[in-house]
Design a protein around this motif. Structure first.
Motif, PDB file in Angstrom:
ATOM      1  N   VAL A 124     -11.506 -44.117  51.673  1.00 19.60           N
ATOM      2  CA  VAL A 124     -12.534 -44.295  50.554  1.00 19.60           C
ATOM      3  C   VAL A 124     -12.899 -42.782  49.882  1.00 19.60           C
ATOM      4  N   GLY A 125     -12.184 -41.411  49.976  1.00 17.69           N
ATOM      5  CA  GLY A 125     -12.227 -40.213  48.649  1.00 17.69           C
ATOM      6  C   GLY A 125     -13.855 -40.014  49.443  1.00 17.69           C
ATOM      7  N   LEU A 126     -14.231 -39.886  51.158  1.00 18.45           N
ATOM      8  CA  LEU A 126     -15.499 -39.399  50.877  1.00 18.45           C
ATOM      9  C   LEU A 126     -15.673 -38.203  52.457  1.00 18.45           C
ATOM     10  N   ALA A 127     -14.014 -37.947  52.717  1.00 19.62           N
ATOM     11  CA  ALA A 127     -13.536 -36.955  53.679  1.00 19.62           C
ATOM     12  C   ALA A 127     -14.601 -35.530  53.720  1.00 19.62           C
ATOM     13  N   TYR A 128     -14.862 -35.410  52.443  1.00 19.53           N
ATOM     14  CA  TYR A 128     -15.968 -34.099  53.058  1.00 19.53           C
ATOM     15  C   TYR A 128     -17.397 -34.460  53.000  1.00 19.53           C
ATOM     16  N   LYS A 129     -17.830 -35.766  53.202  1.00 19.15           N
ATOM     17  CA  LYS A 129     -19.344 -36.213  53.118  1.00 19.15           C
ATOM     18  C   LYS A 129     -18.783 -36.593  54.829  1.00 19.15           C
ATOM     19  N   GLU A 130     -18.126 -36.245  55.253  1.00 13.51           N
ATOM     20  CA  GLU A 130     -18.569 -37.178  57.289  1.00 13.51           C
ATOM     21  C   GLU A 130     -19.916 -36.422  56.883  1.00 13.51           C
ATOM     22  N   ASN A 131     -20.507 -34.972  57.454  1.00 19.13           N
ATOM     23  CA  ASN A 131     -21.187 -34.365  58.098  1.00 19.13           C
ATOM     24  C   ASN A 131     -22.976 -34.639  57.550  1.00 19.13           C
ATOM     25  N   SER A 132     -22.315 -35.613  55.804  1.00 16.41           N
ATOM     26  CA  SER A 132     -23.646 -35.300  55.089  1.00 16.41           C
ATOM     27  C   SER A 132     -24.856 -36.715  55.524  1.00 16.41           C
ATOM     28  N   PHE A 133     -26.251 -36.760  55.501  1.00 15.33           N
ATOM     29  CA  PHE A 133     -26.792 -37.639  55.024  1.00 15.33           C
ATOM     30  C   PHE A 133     -26.988 -39.177  53.742  1.00 15.33           C
ATOM     31  N   PRO A 134     -27.509 -40.469  54.657  1.00 16.46           N
ATOM     32  CA  PRO A 134     -26.791 -40.941  53.157  1.00 16.46           C
ATOM     33  C   PRO A 134     -27.889 -40.657  51.974  1.00 16.46           C
ATOM     34  N   ALA A 135     -29.491 -39.974  52.119  1.00 12.49           N
ATOM     35  CA  ALA A 135     -29.738 -39.470  51.110  1.00 12.49           C
ATOM     36  C   ALA A 135     -28.744 -38.749  50.627  1.00 12.49           C
ATOM     37  N   GLU A 136     -28.220 -37.987  50.863  1.00  9.45           N
ATOM     38  CA  GLU A 136     -27.803 -36.633  50.139  1.00  9.45           C
ATOM     39  C   GLU A 136     -26.551 -37.427  49.112  1.00  9.45           C
ATOM     40  N   LEU A 137     -26.182 -38.645  49.326  1.00 11.49           N
ATOM     41  CA  LEU A 137     -25.415 -39.243  48.698  1.00 11.49           C
ATOM     42  C   LEU A 137     -25.764 -40.034  47.081  1.00 11.49           C
ATOM     43  N   SER A 138     -24.418 -39.994  46.169  1.00 15.46           N
ATOM     44  CA  SER A 138     -24.965 -41.391  45.288  1.00 15.46           C
ATOM     45  C   SER A 138     -24.809 -42.654  45.544  1.00 15.46           C
ATOM     46  N   GLY A 139     -25.159 -43.109  45.254  1.00 20.34           N
ATOM     47  CA  GLY A 139     -25.495 -45.122  45.155  1.00 20.34           C
ATOM     48  C   GLY A 139     -24.304 -45.143  45.122  1.00 20.34           C
ATOM     49  N   GLY A 140     -22.853 -44.990  44.638  1.00 21.49           N
ATOM     50  CA  GLY A 140     -21.947 -45.284  44.200  1.00 21.49           C
ATOM     51  C   GLY A 140     -21.058 -44.648  45.588  1.00 21.49           C
ATOM     52  N   GLN A 141     -21.413 -43.228  46.083  1.00 19.80           N
ATOM     53  CA  GLN A 141     -21.281 -42.807  47.555  1.00 19.80           C
ATOM     54  C   GLN A 141     -21.414 -43.498  48.820  1.00 19.80           C
ATOM     55  N   GLN A 142     -22.754 -43.847  48.618  1.00 13.42           N
ATOM     56  CA  GLN A 142     -23.212 -44.733  49.827  1.00 13.42           C
ATOM     57  C   GLN A 142     -23.026 -46.139  50.051  1.00 13.42           C
ATOM     58  N   GLN A 143     -22.438 -46.940  49.161  1.00 10.20           N
ATOM     59  CA  GLN A 143     -21.743 -48.278  48.777  1.00 10.20           C
ATOM     60  C   GLN A 143     -20.089 -48.150  49.549  1.00 10.20           C
ATOM     61  N   ARG A 144     -19.519 -47.051  48.978  1.00 13.11           N
ATOM     62  CA  ARG A 144     -18.215 -46.783  50.321  1.00 13.11           C
ATOM     63  C   ARG A 144     -18.426 -46.500  50.854  1.00 13.11           C
ATOM     64  N   VAL A 145     -19.271 -45.540  51.416  1.00  7.90           N
ATOM     65  CA  VAL A 145     -19.729 -45.418  52.720  1.00  7.90           C
ATOM     66  C   VAL A 145     -19.912 -46.855  54.048  1.00  7.90           C
ATOM     67  N   ALA A 146     -20.896 -47.630  52.683  1.00  5.48           N
ATOM     68  CA  ALA A 146     -20.705 -49.259  53.444  1.00  5.48           C
ATOM     69  C   ALA A 146     -19.809 -50.072  53.724  1.00  5.48           C
ATOM     70  N   ILE A 147     -18.823 -49.724  52.345  1.00  5.75           N
ATOM     71  CA  ILE A 147     -17.316 -50.236  52.214  1.00  5.75           C
ATOM     72  C   ILE A 147     -16.456 -50.008  53.816  1.00  5.75           C
ATOM     73  N   ALA A 148     -16.870 -48.614  53.554  1.00  8.12           N
ATOM     74  CA  ALA A 148     -15.640 -48.271  55.230  1.00  8.12           C
ATOM     75  C   ALA A 148     -16.422 -48.263  56.444  1.00  8.12           C
ATOM     76  N   ARG A 149     -17.801 -48.186  56.212  1.00  6.49           N
ATOM     77  CA  ARG A 149     -17.788 -48.928  58.395  1.00  6.49           C
ATOM     78  C   ARG A 149     -18.268 -50.023  58.091  1.00  6.49           C
ATOM     79  N   CYS A 150     -18.307 -51.156  57.359  1.00  6.72           N
ATOM     80  CA  CYS A 150     -17.107 -52.570  57.084  1.00  6.72           C
ATOM     81  C   CYS A 150     -16.408 -52.386  58.237  1.00  6.72           C
TER      82      CYS A 150
END
Length: 370
Positions: A124-150
């Protein structure tokens, strides 16, 4: 894969799902569209038992998950769900969000879960964000993480409940790009969405819901280009147009402009087209309210049913148009034939083709933007 029979859901005395029947086959991408309050999100939530149906059957791989004799949790593991509000764990890192489920529920080792999580973040193009917390992400990035979690839970079908509705328009495309990737990989999906261009492009089948039931269904071309039923036609036409009614000379110009901008963003219109629409609307408003005898014009506007503005976009021929419609007593205003210097008309003729029609007691001026 999933068969839904006579699914009914009441909230108190309010009937939300009305004897709904459908089948979702393996590999299908189902887009579910319809007006707000038609039961779309409730339908998805009933499929994975976040809402308990009042009656009916939901059969997954031959087993009715509403039958008390069966274990619904085991069957629900075949379904993942992505919500409009992300629902990430704020106290966990991005990678932590992707490993907690596989470790606790799938009994995967932490090493395996982290390796899988990194693969999914890369997808989902967010490998560089693995150590970030959700509050540090944009809305689009959070939703991509949510898809990856699913995806980390290995679902056989994913339910998307308006996955882009909480996003800034500039972030919508990044989330839709991930969903397109899943579609190309053959993932079975049911998507409640207001992104009509996306639904038309990615779906194998479209369900139009109204009043708690599937009112019409078909291929994207059947629903979007040749809808057979009246309510479907009305909905499809309405979502491709922006309508605004003015009944007072002191109307909210900022509200009108923001509505135009939302319409243009929704249909991915470029800045040139957006500026031309705004200019056409502004010059037509100048004719209706400010040129010539202002008191007379305001009197006509307020006493004869007001002024309707309709901005339309046709994907088929890539045509943008603006229509002003009012009582025919405004004919001299829209034609600018008295007490005006012609500046507005000349501006309009430079960027649009103008035509006028009169039917019964209405006059309509149409500007097709070049």
């Amino acid at each position: 894969m999933i068969t839904v029979e006579n699914l009914t859901k009441y909230f108190g005395n309010n009937l939300v799902l009305n004897n709904l029947n459908t089948v979702i086959n393996k590999g299908e991408i189902i887009s579910i569209i319809g007006p707000s309050g038609s039961g779309k999100s409730t339908f998805l939530r009933c499929l994975n038992l976040l809402e308990e149906p009042t009656s009916g059957k939901i059969i997954i791989d031959g087993v009715n998950i509403l039958d008390k004799k069966n274990n619904p949790n085991r069957l629900r593991q075949k379904m993942g769900m992505v919500f409009q509000s992300f629902n990430l764990f704020d106290h966990l890192t991005v990678l932590g969000n992707l490993t907690i489920g596989p470790v606790k529920l799938l009994k995967m080792s932490e090493t395996e879960a982290k390796a899988q999580g990194r693969d999914l973040l890369n997808m989902v193009g967010l490998a560089y964000k693995e150590n970030s917390f959700p509050a540090e992400l944009s809305g689009g990035q959070q939703q991509r993480v949510a898809i990856a979690r699913c995806l980390s839970m290995h679902p056989e079908i994913i339910l998307f409940d308006e996955p882009t509705s909480a996003l800034d328009p500039t972030m919508v495309s990044e989330v839709l790009g991930v969903i397109r990737r899943l579609a190309s990989d053959g993932m079975t999906m049911a998507i409640v969405t207001h992104e009509m261009n996306f639904a038309k492009d990615v779906s194998t089948r479209v369900l139009y819901m109204d009043e708690g039931r599937i009112y019409e269904e078909g291929t994207p071309s059947e629903i979007f280009d040749k809808p057979q039923k009246e309510k479907t036609r009305e909905f499809i036409y309405r979502i491709r147009s922006f309508n605004y009614h003015i009944n007072d000379k002191n109307f909210d110009l900022f509200d009108l402009k923001s509505g135009i901008e939302r319409f243009c963003t929704k249909h991915f219109l470029d800045s040139r087209s957006t500026l031309r629409i705004q200019l056409v609307v502004e010059e037509l408003l100048q004719l209706c309210f400010f040129e010539g005898d202002r008191d007379k014009r305001n009197h006509h506007i307020e006493d004869n049913g007001g002024l309707n503005i309709c901005i339309s976009y046709s994907e088929k021929n890539n045509e943008l148009s603006v229509e002003f419609s009012a009582h025919k007593s405004l004919v001299t205003i829209l034609n600018q034939v008295e007490n005006t210097d012609g500046i507005s008309i000349n501006i309009l003729k430079g960027i649009a083709y103008l035509s006028e029609t009169i039917t019964d007691d209405r006059i309509t001026l149409r500007a097709v933007i070049s």
